[in-house]
Design a protein around this motif. Structure first.
Motif, PDB file in Angstrom:
ATOM      1  N   VAL A  68       0.820  -1.214   0.000  1.00  0.00           N
ATOM      2  CA  VAL A  68       0.000   0.000   0.000  1.00  0.00           C
ATOM      3  C   VAL A  68       0.855   1.266   0.000  1.00  0.00           C
ATOM      4  CG1 VAL A  68      -1.806   1.249   1.276  1.00  0.00           C
ATOM      5  CG2 VAL A  68      -1.886  -1.221   1.161  1.00  0.00           C
ATOM      6  N   LYS A  69       2.121   1.165   0.403  1.00  0.00           N
ATOM      7  CA  LYS A  69       2.986   2.347   0.499  1.00  0.00           C
ATOM      8  C   LYS A  69       3.171   3.021  -0.855  1.00  0.00           C
ATOM      9  CE  LYS A  69       6.302   1.392   4.125  1.00  0.00           C
ATOM     10  NZ  LYS A  69       7.696   1.055   4.352  1.00  0.00           N
ATOM     11  N   PRO A  70       2.897   4.337  -0.939  1.00  0.00           N
ATOM     12  CA  PRO A  70       3.143   5.042  -2.209  1.00  0.00           C
ATOM     13  C   PRO A  70       4.624   5.417  -2.341  1.00  0.00           C
ATOM     14  CG  PRO A  70       2.206   6.537  -0.600  1.00  0.00           C
ATOM     15  CD  PRO A  70       2.252   5.178   0.054  1.00  0.00           C
ATOM     16  N   LEU A  71       5.123   5.425  -3.557  1.00  0.00           N
ATOM     17  CA  LEU A  71       6.503   5.812  -3.816  1.00  0.00           C
ATOM     18  C   LEU A  71       6.591   7.280  -4.220  1.00  0.00           C
ATOM     19  CD1 LEU A  71       7.544   2.676  -5.880  1.00  0.00           C
ATOM     20  CD2 LEU A  71       8.031   3.131  -3.479  1.00  0.00           C
ATOM     21  N   VAL A  72       5.574   7.749  -4.969  1.00  0.00           N
ATOM     22  CA  VAL A  72       5.512   9.150  -5.390  1.00  0.00           C
ATOM     23  C   VAL A  72       4.114   9.693  -5.135  1.00  0.00           C
ATOM     24  CG1 VAL A  72       7.316   9.145  -7.168  1.00  0.00           C
ATOM     25  CG2 VAL A  72       5.022   8.401  -7.748  1.00  0.00           C
ATOM     26  N   GLU A  73       4.023  10.999  -4.954  1.00  0.00           N
ATOM     27  CA  GLU A  73       2.735  11.667  -4.816  1.00  0.00           C
ATOM     28  C   GLU A  73       2.845  13.033  -5.461  1.00  0.00           C
ATOM     29  OE1 GLU A  73       1.611  12.548  -0.762  1.00  0.00           O
ATOM     30  OE2 GLU A  73       3.570  13.368  -0.301  1.00  0.00           O
ATOM     31  N   VAL A  74       1.701  13.691  -5.676  1.00  0.00           N
ATOM     32  CA  VAL A  74       1.739  15.032  -6.250  1.00  0.00           C
ATOM     33  C   VAL A  74       1.451  16.057  -5.163  1.00  0.00           C
ATOM     34  CG1 VAL A  74       1.166  14.388  -8.612  1.00  0.00           C
ATOM     35  CG2 VAL A  74      -0.664  14.849  -7.005  1.00  0.00           C
ATOM     36  N   ARG A  75       2.126  17.187  -5.279  1.00  0.00           N
ATOM     37  CA  ARG A  75       1.877  18.317  -4.389  1.00  0.00           C
ATOM     38  C   ARG A  75       1.610  19.536  -5.255  1.00  0.00           C
ATOM     39  NH1 ARG A  75       6.683  17.943   0.045  1.00  0.00           N
ATOM     40  NH2 ARG A  75       6.010  16.015   1.026  1.00  0.00           N
ATOM     41  N   SER A  76       0.704  20.383  -4.803  1.00  0.00           N
ATOM     42  CA  SER A  76       0.404  21.599  -5.552  1.00  0.00           C
ATOM     43  C   SER A  76       1.543  22.597  -5.381  1.00  0.00           C
ATOM     44  CB  SER A  76      -0.898  22.220  -5.044  1.00  0.00           C
ATOM     45  OG  SER A  76      -1.959  21.361  -5.330  1.00  0.00           O
ATOM     46  N   ARG A  77       1.942  23.182  -6.490  1.00  0.00           N
ATOM     47  CA  ARG A  77       3.023  24.178  -6.465  1.00  0.00           C
ATOM     48  C   ARG A  77       2.574  25.327  -7.345  1.00  0.00           C
ATOM     49  NH1 ARG A  77       7.180  26.692  -5.064  1.00  0.00           N
ATOM     50  NH2 ARG A  77       9.274  26.386  -5.901  1.00  0.00           N
ATOM     51  N   ARG A  78       2.509  26.525  -6.786  1.00  0.00           N
ATOM     52  CA  ARG A  78       2.039  27.683  -7.528  1.00  0.00           C
ATOM     53  C   ARG A  78       3.223  28.395  -8.168  1.00  0.00           C
ATOM     54  NH1 ARG A  78      -2.569  30.713  -7.954  1.00  0.00           N
ATOM     55  NH2 ARG A  78      -2.222  32.951  -8.126  1.00  0.00           N
ATOM     56  N   ILE A  79       3.188  28.486  -9.504  1.00  0.00           N
ATOM     57  CA  ILE A  79       4.274  29.125 -10.235  1.00  0.00           C
ATOM     58  C   ILE A  79       3.670  30.094 -11.248  1.00  0.00           C
ATOM     59  CG2 ILE A  79       6.145  28.765 -11.895  1.00  0.00           C
ATOM     60  CD1 ILE A  79       5.970  25.848 -10.157  1.00  0.00           C
ATOM     61  N   GLY A  80       3.987  31.365 -11.081  1.00  0.00           N
ATOM     62  CA  GLY A  80       3.553  32.386 -12.039  1.00  0.00           C
ATOM     63  C   GLY A  80       2.064  32.424 -12.272  1.00  0.00           C
ATOM     64  N   GLY A  81       1.277  32.343 -11.220  1.00  0.00           N
ATOM     65  CA  GLY A  81      -0.179  32.438 -11.354  1.00  0.00           C
ATOM     66  C   GLY A  81      -0.867  31.141 -11.705  1.00  0.00           C
ATOM     67  N   ALA A  82      -0.122  30.111 -12.049  1.00  0.00           N
ATOM     68  CA  ALA A  82      -0.720  28.812 -12.359  1.00  0.00           C
ATOM     69  C   ALA A  82      -0.321  27.811 -11.281  1.00  0.00           C
ATOM     70  CB  ALA A  82      -0.233  28.320 -13.711  1.00  0.00           C
ATOM     71  N   THR A  83      -1.241  26.907 -10.971  1.00  0.00           N
ATOM     72  CA  THR A  83      -0.958  25.879  -9.977  1.00  0.00           C
ATOM     73  C   THR A  83      -0.701  24.561 -10.702  1.00  0.00           C
ATOM     74  OG1 THR A  83      -2.426  26.994  -8.438  1.00  0.00           O
ATOM     75  CG2 THR A  83      -1.820  24.742  -7.903  1.00  0.00           C
ATOM     76  N   TYR A  84       0.437  23.968 -10.422  1.00  0.00           N
ATOM     77  CA  TYR A  84       0.800  22.702 -11.051  1.00  0.00           C
ATOM     78  C   TYR A  84       0.816  21.600 -10.004  1.00  0.00           C
ATOM     79  CZ  TYR A  84       2.512  25.725 -14.785  1.00  0.00           C
ATOM     80  OH  TYR A  84       2.604  26.662 -15.777  1.00  0.00           O
ATOM     81  N   GLN A  85       0.429  20.412 -10.431  1.00  0.00           N
ATOM     82  CA  GLN A  85       0.555  19.228  -9.585  1.00  0.00           C
ATOM     83  C   GLN A  85       1.938  18.640  -9.864  1.00  0.00           C
ATOM     84  OE1 GLN A  85      -1.875  17.817  -7.441  1.00  0.00           O
ATOM     85  NE2 GLN A  85      -2.930  19.763  -7.739  1.00  0.00           N
ATOM     86  N   VAL A  86       2.850  18.837  -8.934  1.00  0.00           N
ATOM     87  CA  VAL A  86       4.246  18.431  -9.154  1.00  0.00           C
ATOM     88  C   VAL A  86       4.506  17.106  -8.441  1.00  0.00           C
ATOM     89  CG1 VAL A  86       6.653  19.105  -8.888  1.00  0.00           C
ATOM     90  CG2 VAL A  86       4.907  20.859  -9.254  1.00  0.00           C
ATOM     91  N   PRO A  87       4.999  16.081  -9.145  1.00  0.00           N
ATOM     92  CA  PRO A  87       5.285  14.801  -8.496  1.00  0.00           C
ATOM     93  C   PRO A  87       6.529  14.871  -7.610  1.00  0.00           C
ATOM     94  CG  PRO A  87       5.805  14.678 -10.836  1.00  0.00           C
ATOM     95  CD  PRO A  87       5.224  16.033 -10.593  1.00  0.00           C
ATOM     96  N   PHE A  88       6.423  14.271  -6.429  1.00  0.00           N
ATOM     97  CA  PHE A  88       7.515  14.207  -5.464  1.00  0.00           C
ATOM     98  C   PHE A  88       7.666  12.783  -4.975  1.00  0.00           C
ATOM     99  CE2 PHE A  88       6.756  18.713  -5.014  1.00  0.00           C
ATOM    100  CZ  PHE A  88       7.985  19.225  -4.669  1.00  0.00           C
ATOM    101  N   GLU A  89       8.884  12.400  -4.617  1.00  0.00           N
ATOM    102  CA  GLU A  89       9.073  11.118  -3.945  1.00  0.00           C
ATOM    103  C   GLU A  89       8.569  11.254  -2.516  1.00  0.00           C
ATOM    104  OE1 GLU A  89      13.072   9.704  -4.219  1.00  0.00           O
ATOM    105  OE2 GLU A  89      13.043   9.764  -6.404  1.00  0.00           O
ATOM    106  N   VAL A  90       7.961  10.199  -2.006  1.00  0.00           N
ATOM    107  CA  VAL A  90       7.384  10.243  -0.663  1.00  0.00           C
ATOM    108  C   VAL A  90       8.422   9.768   0.346  1.00  0.00           C
ATOM    109  CG1 VAL A  90       5.486   9.422   0.778  1.00  0.00           C
ATOM    110  CG2 VAL A  90       5.142   9.695  -1.661  1.00  0.00           C
ATOM    111  N   PRO A  91       8.685  10.564   1.398  1.00  0.00           N
ATOM    112  CA  PRO A  91       9.603  10.107   2.449  1.00  0.00           C
ATOM    113  C   PRO A  91       9.039   8.864   3.158  1.00  0.00           C
ATOM    114  CG  PRO A  91       9.115  12.447   2.692  1.00  0.00           C
ATOM    115  CD  PRO A  91       8.209  11.915   1.638  1.00  0.00           C
TER     116      PRO A  91
END
Length: 155
Positions: A68-91
């Motif tokens: 069940v453990k996820p390896l990656v997840e997305v986090r919202s990151r606001r860049i220049g007025g647009a919000t992107y779902q940026v993938p990150f490795e999960v600690p």
């Protein structure tokens, strides 16, 4: 200036299986401080898991968590007025807490039967790589895969 980071608390291993991860599951199941009730639920579910898998309860439980453990997840990151779902490795710590949370919430959302049966069924499904918690992990991975074009926005 930010304050110092909160120090990590040491979790005491549970009395029967001598495993910290089982203690974390007990604490996650516990409502209103009723720890003995939560322990009965978890230990009952682990016994059923051991019967159905034919494997040691602790090993089967650890395998279910790994599935069940996820390896990656997305986090919202606001860049220049647009919000992107940026993938990150999960600690590791977050992956563990997410997997426990997903297993417990999917067990709670099932209808009928006792909590022991629902939890054991969810753990068995996770052990076999199916079920709601594993689907949740797969959805998170798909979302991260779909947004890997924005991976360069990591910080």
């Amino acid at each position: 200036m930010r304050r110092r980071r909160a120090e990590k608390r040491k979790i005491i291993a549970d009395p029967i299986y001598n495993d910290e991860l089982i203690t974390k599951l007990v604490n996650r199941i516990m409502l209103d401080g009723q720890k003995s009730k939560a322990q009965k639920i978890v230990y009952g579910a682990l016994e059923i898991l051991q019967e159905k898998t034919g494997e040691n309860a602790v090993e089967a439980f650890h395998k279910a968590i790994e599935n069940v453990k996820p390896l990656v997840e997305v986090r919202s990151r606001r860049i220049g007025g647009a919000t992107y779902q940026v993938p990150f490795e999960v600690p590791e710590r977050r992956a563990l807490s997410l997997s426990l949370r997903w297993i417990v919430t999917s067990a709670r959302s099932k209808q009928g039967k006792s909590m022991i049966d629902r939890l054991s069924q969810e753990l068995l499904d996770a052990y076999n790589g199916v079920g709601a918690a594993v689907k949740r992990k797969d959805d998170v991975h798909k979302m991260a895969d779909a947004n890997k074009a924005f991976a360069h926005y990591r910080w």
